[in-house]
Write a protein that holds these residues in place. Structure first.
Motif, PDB file in Angstrom:
ATOM      1  N   GLN A 171       1.012  -0.949   0.078  1.00 29.04           N
ATOM      2  CA  GLN A 171       0.421   0.354   0.013  1.00 29.04           C
ATOM      3  C   GLN A 171       0.846   1.062  -0.160  1.00 29.04           C
ATOM      4  O   GLN A 171       0.938   2.221  -0.627  1.00 29.04           O
ATOM      5  CB  GLN A 171      -0.656   0.268   1.205  1.00 29.04           C
ATOM      6  CG  GLN A 171      -1.982  -0.758   1.292  1.00 29.04           C
ATOM      7  CD  GLN A 171      -2.842  -0.603   2.130  1.00 29.04           C
ATOM      8  OE1 GLN A 171      -2.927  -1.198   3.507  1.00 29.04           O
ATOM      9  NE2 GLN A 171      -4.070  -0.984   2.119  1.00 29.04           N
ATOM     10  N   GLU A 182       3.806   1.471  -1.273  1.00 24.79           N
ATOM     11  CA  GLU A 182       4.835   2.224  -2.500  1.00 24.79           C
ATOM     12  C   GLU A 182       3.816   2.430  -3.511  1.00 24.79           C
ATOM     13  O   GLU A 182       4.413   3.512  -3.985  1.00 24.79           O
ATOM     14  CB  GLU A 182       5.053   0.468  -2.478  1.00 24.79           C
ATOM     15  CG  GLU A 182       6.138  -0.183  -2.103  1.00 24.79           C
ATOM     16  CD  GLU A 182       7.156  -1.676  -2.825  1.00 24.79           C
ATOM     17  OE1 GLU A 182       6.228  -2.365  -3.055  1.00 24.79           O
ATOM     18  OE2 GLU A 182       8.162  -1.899  -2.169  1.00 24.79           O
ATOM     19  N   ARG A 183       2.281   1.826  -3.194  1.00 20.95           N
ATOM     20  CA  ARG A 183       1.602   2.215  -4.399  1.00 20.95           C
ATOM     21  C   ARG A 183       1.296   3.437  -4.443  1.00 20.95           C
ATOM     22  O   ARG A 183       1.527   4.449  -5.459  1.00 20.95           O
ATOM     23  CB  ARG A 183       0.348   1.740  -4.363  1.00 20.95           C
ATOM     24  CG  ARG A 183       0.103   0.528  -5.371  1.00 20.95           C
ATOM     25  CD  ARG A 183      -1.544  -0.618  -4.909  1.00 20.95           C
ATOM     26  NE  ARG A 183      -1.973  -0.385  -3.852  1.00 20.95           N
ATOM     27  CZ  ARG A 183      -2.280  -1.152  -2.693  1.00 20.95           C
ATOM     28  NH1 ARG A 183      -0.964  -2.480  -2.861  1.00 20.95           N
ATOM     29  NH2 ARG A 183      -2.874  -0.957  -2.263  1.00 20.95           N
ATOM     30  N   GLY A 184       1.561   4.579  -3.418  1.00 25.19           N
ATOM     31  CA  GLY A 184       1.628   5.693  -2.890  1.00 25.19           C
ATOM     32  C   GLY A 184      -0.223   6.424  -3.102  1.00 25.19           C
ATOM     33  O   GLY A 184      -0.657   7.466  -3.164  1.00 25.19           O
ATOM     34  N   ASP A 185      -0.832   5.424  -3.288  1.00 26.18           N
ATOM     35  CA  ASP A 185      -2.455   5.733  -3.363  1.00 26.18           C
ATOM     36  C   ASP A 185      -2.939   5.855  -1.972  1.00 26.18           C
ATOM     37  O   ASP A 185      -4.163   6.041  -1.906  1.00 26.18           O
ATOM     38  CB  ASP A 185      -3.143   4.916  -4.436  1.00 26.18           C
ATOM     39  CG  ASP A 185      -3.108   3.730  -3.491  1.00 26.18           C
ATOM     40  OD1 ASP A 185      -2.715   3.502  -2.533  1.00 26.18           O
ATOM     41  OD2 ASP A 185      -3.773   2.530  -4.522  1.00 26.18           O
ATOM     42  N   VAL A 186      -2.618   6.183  -0.501  1.00 25.98           N
ATOM     43  CA  VAL A 186      -3.064   6.487   0.129  1.00 25.98           C
ATOM     44  C   VAL A 186      -3.255   7.662   0.756  1.00 25.98           C
ATOM     45  O   VAL A 186      -1.725   8.561   0.827  1.00 25.98           O
ATOM     46  CB  VAL A 186      -3.037   5.497   1.325  1.00 25.98           C
ATOM     47  CG1 VAL A 186      -2.980   3.667   1.114  1.00 25.98           C
ATOM     48  CG2 VAL A 186      -1.520   5.394   1.667  1.00 25.98           C
ATOM     49  N   GLU A 187      -4.137   8.588   1.579  1.00 27.56           N
ATOM     50  CA  GLU A 187      -4.114  10.105   1.703  1.00 27.56           C
ATOM     51  C   GLU A 187      -2.446   9.945   3.066  1.00 27.56           C
ATOM     52  O   GLU A 187      -2.161   9.075   3.831  1.00 27.56           O
ATOM     53  CB  GLU A 187      -5.155  10.374   2.728  1.00 27.56           C
ATOM     54  CG  GLU A 187      -6.829   9.897   1.726  1.00 27.56           C
ATOM     55  CD  GLU A 187      -7.197  10.397   2.401  1.00 27.56           C
ATOM     56  OE1 GLU A 187      -7.641  10.800   3.957  1.00 27.56           O
ATOM     57  OE2 GLU A 187      -8.846  10.899   1.717  1.00 27.56           O
ATOM     58  N   SER A 246      -1.249   7.058   5.625  1.00 31.24           N
ATOM     59  CA  SER A 246       0.014   6.452   4.720  1.00 31.24           C
ATOM     60  C   SER A 246       1.248   6.606   6.050  1.00 31.24           C
ATOM     61  O   SER A 246       1.627   5.555   6.785  1.00 31.24           O
ATOM     62  CB  SER A 246       0.720   7.410   4.117  1.00 31.24           C
ATOM     63  OG  SER A 246       0.385   6.851   3.143  1.00 31.24           O
TER      64      SER A 246
END
Length: 80
Positions: free
Chosen positions: A24, A26-31, A35
């Motif tokens: 999660q 690494e994807r960098g798509d979380v707020e 994070s």
């Protein structure tokens, strides 16, 4: 993330969750706030895995053999 407290997790469960956390992040798509929570959980999971590995290493023993090749006892693993 699991609701199970990290200190109660098995090595395998902690590793599985740690892999999910890393994925999660690494994807960098979380707020940002999520994070930070993921990073903190990941750090705790990493520490749990390291502790469980150390615990396992301490349990490992080498069998000593006598002159005839028969087991004579146990000695701790070197470096432990």
């Amino acid at each position: 993330m699991s609701d199970i407290p990290v200190e109660e997790m098995s090595f395998e469960a902690a590793m599985r969750e740690l892999e999910q956390v890393v994925g999660q992040l690494e994807r960098g798509d979380v707020e940002l706030e999520k994070s930070i929570a993921l990073y903190e959980r990941g750090a705790a999971l990493k520490a749990r895995c390291e502790a469980k590995l150390k615990e396992a290493e301490e349990k490992v023993a080498a069998i000593t053999l006598d002159g005839n090749g028969n087991p004579a006892g146990l000695t701790p693993v070197e470096g432990m």
